[in-house]
Design a protein around this motif. Structure first.
Motif, PDB file in Angstrom:
ATOM      1  N   LEU A  28       0.730  -1.320  -0.040  1.00 29.06           N
ATOM      2  CA  LEU A  28      -0.036   0.350  -0.131  1.00 29.06           C
ATOM      3  C   LEU A  28       0.978   1.367   0.058  1.00 29.06           C
ATOM      4  CD1 LEU A  28      -2.767   1.246   0.351  1.00 29.06           C
ATOM      5  CD2 LEU A  28      -2.526   1.118   3.091  1.00 29.06           C
ATOM      6  N   ASP A  29       0.913   2.069  -1.196  1.00 30.37           N
ATOM      7  CA  ASP A  29       1.405   3.369  -1.251  1.00 30.37           C
ATOM      8  C   ASP A  29       0.423   4.353  -0.169  1.00 30.37           C
ATOM      9  OD1 ASP A  29       3.723   2.657  -3.161  1.00 30.37           O
ATOM     10  OD2 ASP A  29       1.935   2.205  -4.393  1.00 30.37           O
ATOM     11  N   LEU A  30       1.190   4.863   0.618  1.00 32.57           N
ATOM     12  CA  LEU A  30       0.868   6.073   1.406  1.00 32.57           C
ATOM     13  C   LEU A  30       1.517   7.519   1.396  1.00 32.57           C
ATOM     14  CD1 LEU A  30       0.567   3.792   4.673  1.00 32.57           C
ATOM     15  CD2 LEU A  30      -1.222   4.737   3.314  1.00 32.57           C
ATOM     16  N   PRO A  31       1.078   8.173   0.006  1.00 34.01           N
ATOM     17  CA  PRO A  31       1.687   9.526  -0.022  1.00 34.01           C
ATOM     18  C   PRO A  31       0.796  10.466   0.424  1.00 34.01           C
ATOM     19  CG  PRO A  31       0.615   8.682  -2.030  1.00 34.01           C
ATOM     20  CD  PRO A  31       0.500   7.714  -0.966  1.00 34.01           C
ATOM     21  N   PHE A  32       0.193  10.280   1.631  1.00 34.12           N
ATOM     22  CA  PHE A  32      -0.769  11.109   2.085  1.00 34.12           C
ATOM     23  C   PHE A  32      -0.572  11.772   3.396  1.00 34.12           C
ATOM     24  CE2 PHE A  32      -2.836   7.146   0.446  1.00 34.12           C
ATOM     25  CZ  PHE A  32      -3.370   7.489  -0.756  1.00 34.12           C
ATOM     26  N   GLY A  59      -6.829  11.749   4.026  1.00 38.89           N
ATOM     27  CA  GLY A  59      -6.417  11.783   2.571  1.00 38.89           C
ATOM     28  C   GLY A  59      -6.404  10.475   2.144  1.00 38.89           C
ATOM     29  N   TYR A  60      -5.999   9.437   3.086  1.00 40.21           N
ATOM     30  CA  TYR A  60      -5.900   7.883   2.586  1.00 40.21           C
ATOM     31  C   TYR A  60      -7.523   7.558   2.436  1.00 40.21           C
ATOM     32  CZ  TYR A  60      -6.359   3.362   3.214  1.00 40.21           C
ATOM     33  OH  TYR A  60      -6.812   1.946   2.988  1.00 40.21           O
ATOM     34  N   SER A  94     -12.798   4.205  -2.622  1.00 49.58           N
ATOM     35  CA  SER A  94     -14.063   4.134  -3.133  1.00 49.58           C
ATOM     36  C   SER A  94     -15.119   4.568  -2.005  1.00 49.58           C
ATOM     37  CB  SER A  94     -14.491   2.667  -3.863  1.00 49.58           C
ATOM     38  OG  SER A  94     -14.985   1.710  -2.763  1.00 49.58           O
ATOM     39  N   GLY A  95     -16.068   5.194  -2.642  1.00 47.69           N
ATOM     40  CA  GLY A  95     -17.009   5.540  -1.392  1.00 47.69           C
ATOM     41  C   GLY A  95     -17.576   4.478  -0.684  1.00 47.69           C
ATOM     42  N   SER A  96     -18.040   3.419  -1.390  1.00 54.29           N
ATOM     43  CA  SER A  96     -18.462   2.022  -0.201  1.00 54.29           C
ATOM     44  C   SER A  96     -17.341   1.779   0.512  1.00 54.29           C
ATOM     45  CB  SER A  96     -18.794   1.076  -1.397  1.00 54.29           C
ATOM     46  OG  SER A  96     -17.861   0.688  -2.258  1.00 54.29           O
ATOM     47  N   THR A  97     -16.392   1.582   0.151  1.00 55.27           N
ATOM     48  CA  THR A  97     -15.159   0.974   0.935  1.00 55.27           C
ATOM     49  C   THR A  97     -14.846   2.115   2.353  1.00 55.27           C
ATOM     50  OG1 THR A  97     -13.893  -0.284  -0.856  1.00 55.27           O
ATOM     51  CG2 THR A  97     -12.773   0.374   1.162  1.00 55.27           C
ATOM     52  N   ARG A  98     -14.800   3.163   1.725  1.00 52.47           N
ATOM     53  CA  ARG A  98     -14.615   4.296   2.885  1.00 52.47           C
ATOM     54  C   ARG A  98     -15.923   4.131   3.810  1.00 52.47           C
ATOM     55  NH1 ARG A  98     -13.596   7.851  -0.519  1.00 52.47           N
ATOM     56  NH2 ARG A  98     -15.749   8.639  -0.895  1.00 52.47           N
ATOM     57  N   LYS A  99     -17.067   4.065   3.296  1.00 48.19           N
ATOM     58  CA  LYS A  99     -18.281   3.917   4.441  1.00 48.19           C
ATOM     59  C   LYS A  99     -18.161   2.707   5.225  1.00 48.19           C
ATOM     60  CE  LYS A  99     -23.419   3.714   4.105  1.00 48.19           C
ATOM     61  NZ  LYS A  99     -24.640   3.777   3.191  1.00 48.19           N
ATOM     62  N   ASP A 100     -17.628   1.667   4.482  1.00 47.37           N
ATOM     63  CA  ASP A 100     -17.669   0.397   5.387  1.00 47.37           C
ATOM     64  C   ASP A 100     -16.381   0.377   6.480  1.00 47.37           C
ATOM     65  OD1 ASP A 100     -18.114  -2.467   5.642  1.00 47.37           O
ATOM     66  OD2 ASP A 100     -16.129  -2.901   4.648  1.00 47.37           O
ATOM     67  N   ILE A 101     -15.383   0.952   6.076  1.00 46.64           N
ATOM     68  CA  ILE A 101     -14.432   1.368   6.931  1.00 46.64           C
ATOM     69  C   ILE A 101     -14.844   2.038   8.380  1.00 46.64           C
ATOM     70  CG2 ILE A 101     -12.086   2.199   7.543  1.00 46.64           C
ATOM     71  CD1 ILE A 101     -11.197   1.193   4.970  1.00 46.64           C
ATOM     72  N   ARG A 102     -15.485   3.330   7.851  1.00 40.74           N
ATOM     73  CA  ARG A 102     -16.029   3.981   9.035  1.00 40.74           C
ATOM     74  C   ARG A 102     -16.987   3.522   9.892  1.00 40.74           C
ATOM     75  NH1 ARG A 102     -16.147   9.330   5.135  1.00 40.74           N
ATOM     76  NH2 ARG A 102     -13.900  10.245   5.714  1.00 40.74           N
ATOM     77  N   ARG A 103     -17.953   2.483   9.450  1.00 39.46           N
ATOM     78  CA  ARG A 103     -19.037   1.926  10.021  1.00 39.46           C
ATOM     79  C   ARG A 103     -18.485   0.801  10.885  1.00 39.46           C
ATOM     80  NH1 ARG A 103     -20.986  -2.851   9.215  1.00 39.46           N
ATOM     81  NH2 ARG A 103     -19.893  -3.142   7.201  1.00 39.46           N
ATOM     82  N   LYS A 104     -17.387   0.171  10.462  1.00 37.99           N
ATOM     83  CA  LYS A 104     -16.622  -0.900  11.345  1.00 37.99           C
ATOM     84  C   LYS A 104     -15.941  -0.268  12.507  1.00 37.99           C
ATOM     85  CE  LYS A 104     -16.538  -4.443   7.814  1.00 37.99           C
ATOM     86  NZ  LYS A 104     -15.737  -5.254   6.844  1.00 37.99           N
ATOM     87  N   LEU A 105     -15.186   0.874  12.050  1.00 36.68           N
ATOM     88  CA  LEU A 105     -14.475   1.454  13.248  1.00 36.68           C
ATOM     89  C   LEU A 105     -15.416   2.209  14.385  1.00 36.68           C
ATOM     90  CD1 LEU A 105     -11.773   3.685  11.288  1.00 36.68           C
ATOM     91  CD2 LEU A 105     -11.699   1.395  12.507  1.00 36.68           C
ATOM     92  N   LEU A 128       1.497   6.615   8.799  1.00 32.38           N
ATOM     93  CA  LEU A 128       1.256   8.032   8.341  1.00 32.38           C
ATOM     94  C   LEU A 128       1.801   8.822   9.474  1.00 32.38           C
ATOM     95  CD1 LEU A 128      -2.524   8.111   7.216  1.00 32.38           C
ATOM     96  CD2 LEU A 128      -0.366   8.606   5.851  1.00 32.38           C
ATOM     97  N   GLU A 129       1.848   8.546  10.823  1.00 34.48           N
ATOM     98  CA  GLU A 129       2.419   9.420  11.983  1.00 34.48           C
ATOM     99  C   GLU A 129       3.786   9.242  11.932  1.00 34.48           C
ATOM    100  OE1 GLU A 129       0.847   7.337  15.336  1.00 34.48           O
ATOM    101  OE2 GLU A 129      -1.217   8.207  15.172  1.00 34.48           O
ATOM    102  N   ARG A 130       4.535   8.335  11.252  1.00 35.86           N
ATOM    103  CA  ARG A 130       6.059   8.529  11.073  1.00 35.86           C
ATOM    104  C   ARG A 130       6.441   8.833   9.511  1.00 35.86           C
ATOM    105  NH1 ARG A 130       3.684   5.255  14.571  1.00 35.86           N
ATOM    106  NH2 ARG A 130       4.873   4.931  16.632  1.00 35.86           N
ATOM    107  N   ARG A 131       5.548   9.148   8.631  1.00 33.19           N
ATOM    108  CA  ARG A 131       5.946   9.686   7.379  1.00 33.19           C
ATOM    109  C   ARG A 131       6.653   8.499   6.678  1.00 33.19           C
ATOM    110  NH1 ARG A 131       3.149  13.536   8.962  1.00 33.19           N
ATOM    111  NH2 ARG A 131       3.902  15.735   9.018  1.00 33.19           N
TER     112      ARG A 131
END
Length: 386
Positions: free
Chosen positions: A181-185, A190-191, A196-207, A319-322
């Motif tokens: 996974l590339d993390l240029p964010f 940003g990540y 995709s919108g559906s994946t983003r929604k699924d992650i937020r729901r699970k968290l 991300l916290e460690r760049r």
């Protein structure tokens, strides 16, 4: 470059650590990593014993690689119902189905760590490679091994070694790719925006449903060794995939790394109340984190969405460690691709000492690629072909 000599070391620990790490700089899977793996395997009945091949000139070691001996079953890539067929054939013809293999690489790494001293130019590397191949071939002949193989060559190593090995008669076999996974964010937002919108929604729901999960990062796992071993084994059994001795870790692997690697090893622990529900082993480099192993308690892990929770914890850790690259290995491709990973190809090169059998295996190799039998990768291939 003249005066090169190859040598087989009875263990990686016999090779000077400074020389090894100079040939493979900046690797978390360094000399100390392999030495810890050797120690864990040596004191248990489980695990494959590691050796090393080195090439030296008058100034010292110029090339290194780990290798191991393995009784390899030809049905190892087969999974699911096909594995049952392989088992039936093995019971009737074990000698035909099993080959003695001298394998460059390690069962404890997803990359073939072939390293060269920085002072070597391309021509000198090719000469060192030739000496290494000759040394391994002589060892295989002495031991009456059927095959010499190079396991999981990454694209850079395969670009260097592949043409030379091809001239030497080595055939090519597709191994399992590596998910990265590339993390240029700049941050987590940003990540998430890259998905995709559906994946983003699924992650937020699970968290949002994981409010009972407490996450702890530590290097020392004293007192938790047995629990962590059990969680790893539980997850391995749940995977439904079976690659034989290539995926079995010796008892003491996790505790050995905890003691040997210092700040380069981090365990992410996931607690539900006072119960350890999951762990992640992370190997930390300056510009990469290797998500090495995930172990989970079932069904507790699923009830608290710990796969998604651990994924996001690892993303935040980077991300916290760049740190710009999260490497997550050779399993669970569907979820990793959905979460934004890409796949980096990995290659096996092999040569049977008997030319007629090498010809036959070369013909069969396109049909025995590990990727053909991984459920996620096979499903992706079917969708692409549709």
């Amino acid at each position: 470059m003249t005066g090169l000599t190859g040598q087989i070391a009875g263990s990686i620990a016999e090779v000077e650590s400074a020389a090894w790490d100079a040939c493979l700089p900046h690797e978390a899977e360094c000399h100390a990593y392999y030495a810890a793996c050797e120690t864990a395997a040596a004191v248990s009945a489980v695990g494959i014993r590691s050796l090393a091949v080195t090439v030296s000139d008058a100034q010292g070691v110029v090339a290194v690689a780990p290798f191991f001996r393995l009784d390899y079953r030809l049905d190892t890539p087969l999974q699911g119902p096909l594995r049952a067929l392989g088992e039936a054939v093995f019971r009737r013809l074990p000698g035909l189905m099993t080959l003695r293999v001298l394998c460059v690489g390690s069962p404890y790494a997803e990359r073939c760590h072939v390293g060269f001293a920085p002072r070597l130019d391309d021509a000198a590397r090719q000469q060192a490679c030739r000496v290494m191949v000759e040394t391994l071939a002589a060892s295989a002949a002495t031991e009456r091994a059927h095959i010499v193989a190079w396991k999981d060559l990454a694209p850079a190593e395969d670009a260097l070694l592949g043409p030379f090995l091809g001239v030497q008669g080595f055939a090519e076999l597709g191994s399992l790719p590596i998910a990265v996974l590339d993390l240029p964010f700049a941050d987590e937002a940003g990540y998430l925006a890259s998905l995709s919108g559906s994946t983003r929604k699924d992650i937020r729901r699970k968290l949002a449903k994981a409010d009972q999960v407490r996450i702890e990062f530590r290097g020392d796992i004293a007192g938790l060794e047995a629990e962590i071993d059990a969680l790893y084994e539980s997850t391995r059994q749940q995977s439904g995939l079976d690659y034989g001795d290539l995926e079995v870790l010796p008892p003491g692997y996790f505790s050995g790394l905890s003691q040997a690697l210092g700040a380069r090893v981090v365990f992410a622990l996931y607690w539900i109340g006072a119960e350890l529900a999951a762990f992640n082993l992370l190997l930390v480099e300056a510009d990469r984190v290797i998500d090495k192993f995930l172990g989970m308690r079932y069904p507790l892990g699923r009830e608290h969405n710990l796969y998604a929770v651990s994924w996001m914890a690892n993303v935040r850790f980077c991300l916290e460690r760049r740190i710009k690259l999260l490497q997550s290995g050779q399993t669970a491709y569907a979820a990793k691709l959905r979460f934004g990973s890409r796949l980096v190809p990995s290659t096996i090169r092999f040569r049977h000492r008997a030319a007629p059998l090498q010809w036959a295996m070369r013909k069969l190799s396109p049909h025995l690629s590990f990727a053909r039998f991984d459920p996620d990768l096979a499903a992706m291939a079917r969708r692409s072909a549709a």
